[in-house]
Write a protein that holds these residues in place. Structure first.
Motif, PDB file in Angstrom:
ATOM      1  N   SER A   1       0.836  -1.189   0.000  1.00 28.92           N
ATOM      2  CA  SER A   1       0.000   0.000   0.000  1.00 28.92           C
ATOM      3  C   SER A   1       0.873   1.241   0.000  1.00 28.92           C
ATOM      4  O   SER A   1       1.808   1.350   0.767  1.00 28.92           O
ATOM      5  CB  SER A   1      -0.906   0.011   1.231  1.00 28.92           C
ATOM      6  OG  SER A   1      -1.660   1.196   1.264  1.00 28.92           O
TER       7      SER A   1
ATOM      8  N   ILE B   1      -0.544   4.221   0.410  1.00 29.16           N
ATOM      9  CA  ILE B   1      -1.294   5.218   1.166  1.00 29.16           C
ATOM     10  C   ILE B   1      -0.613   5.371   2.521  1.00 29.16           C
ATOM     11  O   ILE B   1      -0.385   4.387   3.225  1.00 29.16           O
ATOM     12  CB  ILE B   1      -2.756   4.782   1.348  1.00 29.16           C
ATOM     13  CG1 ILE B   1      -3.437   4.611  -0.012  1.00 29.16           C
ATOM     14  CG2 ILE B   1      -3.512   5.792   2.198  1.00 29.16           C
ATOM     15  CD1 ILE B   1      -4.812   3.997   0.052  1.00 29.16           C
TER      16      ILE B   1
ATOM     17  N   SER C   1       0.120   6.352   6.524  1.00 32.62           N
ATOM     18  CA  SER C   1      -0.669   6.135   7.740  1.00 32.62           C
ATOM     19  C   SER C   1      -0.150   7.055   8.838  1.00 32.62           C
ATOM     20  O   SER C   1       0.897   7.683   8.709  1.00 32.62           O
ATOM     21  CB  SER C   1      -0.586   4.676   8.172  1.00 32.62           C
ATOM     22  OG  SER C   1       0.739   4.327   8.473  1.00 32.62           O
TER      23      SER C   1
ATOM     24  N   VAL D   1      -0.543  11.257   7.115  1.00 33.88           N
ATOM     25  CA  VAL D   1      -1.760  11.513   6.342  1.00 33.88           C
ATOM     26  C   VAL D   1      -1.989  13.013   6.216  1.00 33.88           C
ATOM     27  O   VAL D   1      -2.518  13.494   5.213  1.00 33.88           O
ATOM     28  CB  VAL D   1      -2.975  10.823   7.014  1.00 33.88           C
ATOM     29  CG1 VAL D   1      -4.284  11.222   6.374  1.00 33.88           C
ATOM     30  CG2 VAL D   1      -2.818   9.319   6.964  1.00 33.88           C
TER      31      VAL D   1
ATOM     32  N   GLU E   1      -4.013  12.725   0.370  1.00 37.38           N
ATOM     33  CA  GLU E   1      -4.762  12.620   1.625  1.00 37.38           C
ATOM     34  C   GLU E   1      -4.989  13.988   2.269  1.00 37.38           C
ATOM     35  O   GLU E   1      -5.976  14.176   2.976  1.00 37.38           O
ATOM     36  CB  GLU E   1      -4.049  11.686   2.612  1.00 37.38           C
ATOM     37  CG  GLU E   1      -4.205  10.227   2.270  1.00 37.38           C
ATOM     38  CD  GLU E   1      -3.493   9.842   0.995  1.00 37.38           C
ATOM     39  OE1 GLU E   1      -4.077   9.068   0.222  1.00 37.38           O
ATOM     40  OE2 GLU E   1      -2.375  10.326   0.740  1.00 37.38           O
TER      41      GLU E   1
ATOM     42  N   TYR F   1      -7.229   5.529   7.498  1.00 37.09           N
ATOM     43  CA  TYR F   1      -5.870   5.753   7.004  1.00 37.09           C
ATOM     44  C   TYR F   1      -4.945   6.182   8.137  1.00 37.09           C
ATOM     45  O   TYR F   1      -3.785   5.780   8.187  1.00 37.09           O
ATOM     46  CB  TYR F   1      -5.840   6.798   5.900  1.00 37.09           C
ATOM     47  CG  TYR F   1      -6.502   6.367   4.605  1.00 37.09           C
ATOM     48  CD1 TYR F   1      -6.803   5.033   4.353  1.00 37.09           C
ATOM     49  CD2 TYR F   1      -6.828   7.293   3.649  1.00 37.09           C
ATOM     50  CE1 TYR F   1      -7.407   4.649   3.173  1.00 37.09           C
ATOM     51  CE2 TYR F   1      -7.429   6.914   2.458  1.00 37.09           C
ATOM     52  CZ  TYR F   1      -7.714   5.588   2.227  1.00 37.09           C
ATOM     53  OH  TYR F   1      -8.312   5.210   1.058  1.00 37.09           O
TER      54      TYR F   1
ATOM     55  N   GLN G   1      -4.845   0.272   6.046  1.00 38.28           N
ATOM     56  CA  GLN G   1      -4.434  -0.063   4.689  1.00 38.28           C
ATOM     57  C   GLN G   1      -3.161  -0.897   4.660  1.00 38.28           C
ATOM     58  O   GLN G   1      -2.855  -1.529   3.665  1.00 38.28           O
ATOM     59  CB  GLN G   1      -4.286   1.199   3.829  1.00 38.28           C
ATOM     60  CG  GLN G   1      -3.118   2.075   4.168  1.00 38.28           C
ATOM     61  CD  GLN G   1      -3.392   3.027   5.326  1.00 38.28           C
ATOM     62  OE1 GLN G   1      -4.345   2.876   6.062  1.00 38.28           O
ATOM     63  NE2 GLN G   1      -2.530   4.009   5.489  1.00 38.28           N
TER      64      GLN G   1
ATOM     65  N   TRP H   1      -6.409  -1.311  -0.848  1.00 41.38           N
ATOM     66  CA  TRP H   1      -6.872  -0.014  -0.383  1.00 41.38           C
ATOM     67  C   TRP H   1      -6.668   1.077  -1.410  1.00 41.38           C
ATOM     68  O   TRP H   1      -7.415   2.063  -1.439  1.00 41.38           O
ATOM     69  CB  TRP H   1      -6.215   0.353   0.947  1.00 41.38           C
ATOM     70  CG  TRP H   1      -6.879  -0.352   2.075  1.00 41.38           C
ATOM     71  CD1 TRP H   1      -6.490  -1.531   2.639  1.00 41.38           C
ATOM     72  CD2 TRP H   1      -8.076   0.036   2.749  1.00 41.38           C
ATOM     73  NE1 TRP H   1      -7.367  -1.892   3.628  1.00 41.38           N
ATOM     74  CE2 TRP H   1      -8.357  -0.934   3.714  1.00 41.38           C
ATOM     75  CE3 TRP H   1      -8.939   1.115   2.622  1.00 41.38           C
ATOM     76  CZ2 TRP H   1      -9.449  -0.876   4.557  1.00 41.38           C
ATOM     77  CZ3 TRP H   1     -10.035   1.188   3.462  1.00 41.38           C
ATOM     78  CH2 TRP H   1     -10.285   0.199   4.418  1.00 41.38           C
TER      79      TRP H   1
ATOM     80  N   ASP I   1      -9.558   3.540  -2.647  1.00 40.00           N
ATOM     81  CA  ASP I   1      -9.351   4.985  -2.695  1.00 40.00           C
ATOM     82  C   ASP I   1      -9.718   5.554  -4.069  1.00 40.00           C
ATOM     83  O   ASP I   1     -10.415   6.566  -4.167  1.00 40.00           O
ATOM     84  CB  ASP I   1      -7.892   5.298  -2.349  1.00 40.00           C
ATOM     85  CG  ASP I   1      -7.668   6.746  -2.000  1.00 40.00           C
ATOM     86  OD1 ASP I   1      -8.416   7.280  -1.164  1.00 40.00           O
ATOM     87  OD2 ASP I   1      -6.732   7.344  -2.556  1.00 40.00           O
TER      88      ASP I   1
END
Length: 151
Positions: free
Chosen positions: A9, A11, A13, A17, A23, A72, A77, A83, A87
Protein backbone atom coordinates in the motif's frame (compact mmCIF):
# COMPACT_ATOMS: atom_id res chain seq x y z
CA UNK A 1 12.06 -10.80 3.94
CA UNK A 2 9.58 -7.96 3.91
CA UNK A 3 9.19 -5.46 6.67
CA UNK A 4 5.83 -4.72 8.31
CA UNK A 5 5.71 -1.44 6.38
CA UNK A 6 6.13 -3.25 3.05
CA UNK A 7 2.52 -4.31 2.46
CA UNK A 8 2.17 -2.93 -1.04
CA UNK A 9 0.00 0.00 0.00
CA UNK A 10 1.30 3.41 -0.92
CA UNK A 11 -1.29 5.22 1.17
CA UNK A 12 0.43 6.76 4.18
CA UNK A 13 -0.67 6.14 7.74
CA UNK A 14 -0.49 7.93 11.05
CA UNK A 15 0.33 11.62 11.11
CA UNK A 16 1.84 11.45 7.62
CA UNK A 17 -1.76 11.51 6.34
CA UNK A 18 -1.74 15.22 7.21
CA UNK A 19 1.24 15.99 4.97
CA UNK A 20 0.84 13.66 1.96
CA UNK A 21 -0.70 15.26 -1.11
CA UNK A 22 -3.79 13.27 -1.99
CA UNK A 23 -4.76 12.62 1.62
CA UNK A 24 -4.31 16.28 2.52
CA UNK A 25 -7.15 16.99 0.08
CA UNK A 26 -9.44 14.97 2.34
CA UNK A 27 -9.38 17.82 4.84
CA UNK A 28 -10.66 20.20 2.18
CA UNK A 29 -13.24 17.65 1.03
CA UNK A 30 -14.37 17.34 4.64
CA UNK A 31 -14.64 21.12 5.14
CA UNK A 32 -16.30 22.08 1.85
CA UNK A 33 -18.57 19.03 1.83
CA UNK A 34 -19.66 19.89 5.36
CA UNK A 35 -20.33 23.47 4.31
CA UNK A 36 -22.55 22.27 1.45
CA UNK A 37 -24.44 20.06 3.86
CA UNK A 38 -24.90 22.84 6.43
CA UNK A 39 -25.88 25.51 3.91
CA UNK A 40 -28.41 23.37 2.06
CA UNK A 41 -29.90 22.19 5.35
CA UNK A 42 -30.28 25.77 6.57
CA UNK A 43 -31.94 27.19 3.45
CA UNK A 44 -35.55 27.10 2.35
CA UNK A 45 -35.80 25.00 -0.81
CA UNK A 46 -38.14 25.20 -3.79
CA UNK A 47 -37.21 21.82 -5.28
CA UNK A 48 -37.48 19.32 -2.45
CA UNK A 49 -36.55 16.18 -4.39
CA UNK A 50 -33.49 17.81 -5.93
CA UNK A 51 -32.35 19.04 -2.53
CA UNK A 52 -32.87 15.56 -1.12
CA UNK A 53 -30.25 14.24 -3.57
CA UNK A 54 -27.93 17.14 -2.70
CA UNK A 55 -28.27 16.36 1.01
CA UNK A 56 -27.80 12.62 0.49
CA UNK A 57 -24.59 13.06 -1.51
CA UNK A 58 -23.11 15.68 0.79
CA UNK A 59 -23.84 13.69 3.97
CA UNK A 60 -22.76 10.38 2.41
CA UNK A 61 -19.45 11.79 1.15
CA UNK A 62 -18.86 13.65 4.42
CA UNK A 63 -19.28 10.44 6.44
CA UNK A 64 -17.27 8.17 4.10
CA UNK A 65 -14.44 10.70 3.77
CA UNK A 66 -14.27 10.99 7.55
CA UNK A 67 -14.25 7.21 7.99
CA UNK A 68 -11.55 6.72 5.33
CA UNK A 69 -9.42 9.48 6.84
CA UNK A 70 -9.62 7.87 10.30
CA UNK A 71 -8.90 4.41 8.87
CA UNK A 72 -5.87 5.75 7.00
CA UNK A 73 -4.61 7.40 10.19
CA UNK A 74 -4.99 4.10 12.04
CA UNK A 75 -3.02 2.31 9.31
CA UNK A 76 -5.68 -0.20 8.29
CA UNK A 77 -4.43 -0.06 4.69
CA UNK A 78 -1.19 -1.72 5.79
CA UNK A 79 -3.02 -4.85 6.96
CA UNK A 80 -4.38 -5.85 3.57
CA UNK A 81 -3.96 -4.99 -0.06
CA UNK A 82 -6.56 -3.31 -2.22
CA UNK A 83 -6.87 -0.01 -0.38
CA UNK A 84 -5.48 1.93 -3.33
CA UNK A 85 -8.32 0.52 -5.45
CA UNK A 86 -10.84 1.49 -2.76
CA UNK A 87 -9.35 4.98 -2.70
CA UNK A 88 -9.60 5.33 -6.49
CA UNK A 89 -13.13 3.93 -6.64
CA UNK A 90 -14.49 6.06 -3.81
CA UNK A 91 -12.97 9.34 -4.96
CA UNK A 92 -14.06 8.78 -8.56
CA UNK A 93 -17.66 8.07 -7.47
CA UNK A 94 -17.58 11.02 -5.06
CA UNK A 95 -16.34 13.34 -7.84
CA UNK A 96 -19.15 12.23 -10.16
CA UNK A 97 -21.76 12.56 -7.38
CA UNK A 98 -20.49 15.99 -6.37
CA UNK A 99 -20.50 17.16 -9.98
CA UNK A 100 -24.14 16.09 -10.24
CA UNK A 101 -25.16 17.96 -7.10
CA UNK A 102 -23.12 21.06 -7.98
CA UNK A 103 -24.89 21.34 -11.33
CA UNK A 104 -28.25 20.53 -9.72
CA UNK A 105 -27.71 23.11 -6.98
CA UNK A 106 -26.69 25.74 -9.54
CA UNK A 107 -29.73 25.00 -11.70
CA UNK A 108 -32.12 25.07 -8.76
CA UNK A 109 -30.60 28.29 -7.42
CA UNK A 110 -30.96 29.96 -10.80
CA UNK A 111 -34.50 28.66 -11.44
CA UNK A 112 -35.81 29.02 -7.90
CA UNK A 113 -37.70 31.96 -6.57
CA UNK A 114 -35.18 32.83 -3.90
CA UNK A 115 -34.70 36.27 -2.50
CA UNK A 116 -32.32 37.82 -0.03
CA UNK A 117 -30.59 35.59 2.48
CA UNK A 118 -31.88 32.29 1.05
CA UNK A 119 -30.53 33.19 -2.39
CA UNK A 120 -27.09 34.00 -0.96
CA UNK A 121 -27.05 30.76 1.04
CA UNK A 122 -27.86 28.74 -2.07
CA UNK A 123 -25.19 30.55 -4.09
CA UNK A 124 -22.63 29.78 -1.38
CA UNK A 125 -23.73 26.12 -1.35
CA UNK A 126 -23.32 26.01 -5.14
CA UNK A 127 -19.82 27.49 -5.00
CA UNK A 128 -18.75 25.13 -2.22
CA UNK A 129 -20.21 22.16 -4.11
CA UNK A 130 -18.07 23.06 -7.14
CA UNK A 131 -14.99 23.44 -4.91
CA UNK A 132 -15.68 20.02 -3.35
CA UNK A 133 -16.11 18.59 -6.88
CA UNK A 134 -12.71 19.98 -7.84
CA UNK A 135 -11.06 18.54 -4.71
CA UNK A 136 -12.61 15.09 -5.21
CA UNK A 137 -11.60 15.13 -8.89
CA UNK A 138 -7.99 16.05 -8.12
CA UNK A 139 -7.91 13.38 -5.41
CA UNK A 140 -9.36 10.78 -7.82
CA UNK A 141 -6.77 11.61 -10.48
CA UNK A 142 -3.95 11.50 -7.92
CA UNK A 143 -5.24 8.18 -6.61
CA UNK A 144 -5.35 6.73 -10.12
CA UNK A 145 -1.76 7.83 -10.74
CA UNK A 146 -0.69 6.33 -7.38
CA UNK A 147 -2.53 3.08 -8.16
CA UNK A 148 -0.98 2.75 -11.61
CA UNK A 149 2.55 3.50 -10.38
CA UNK A 150 2.26 1.06 -7.46
CA UNK A 151 1.21 -1.92 -9.61
Amino acid sequence: MSSPDDSGSTIPSGCSVFVSFPELLMLGEFVFGGLVWILVASARVAFVYDQGWVMFVSVFCFVITTVLFILYMLGVQRCSSGWTVVDVFYHFIAAVFYLSIAVLQATDTRAGLYYGKTYRINIAATVFAFVATLLYTIHAISSIVRWKTSS
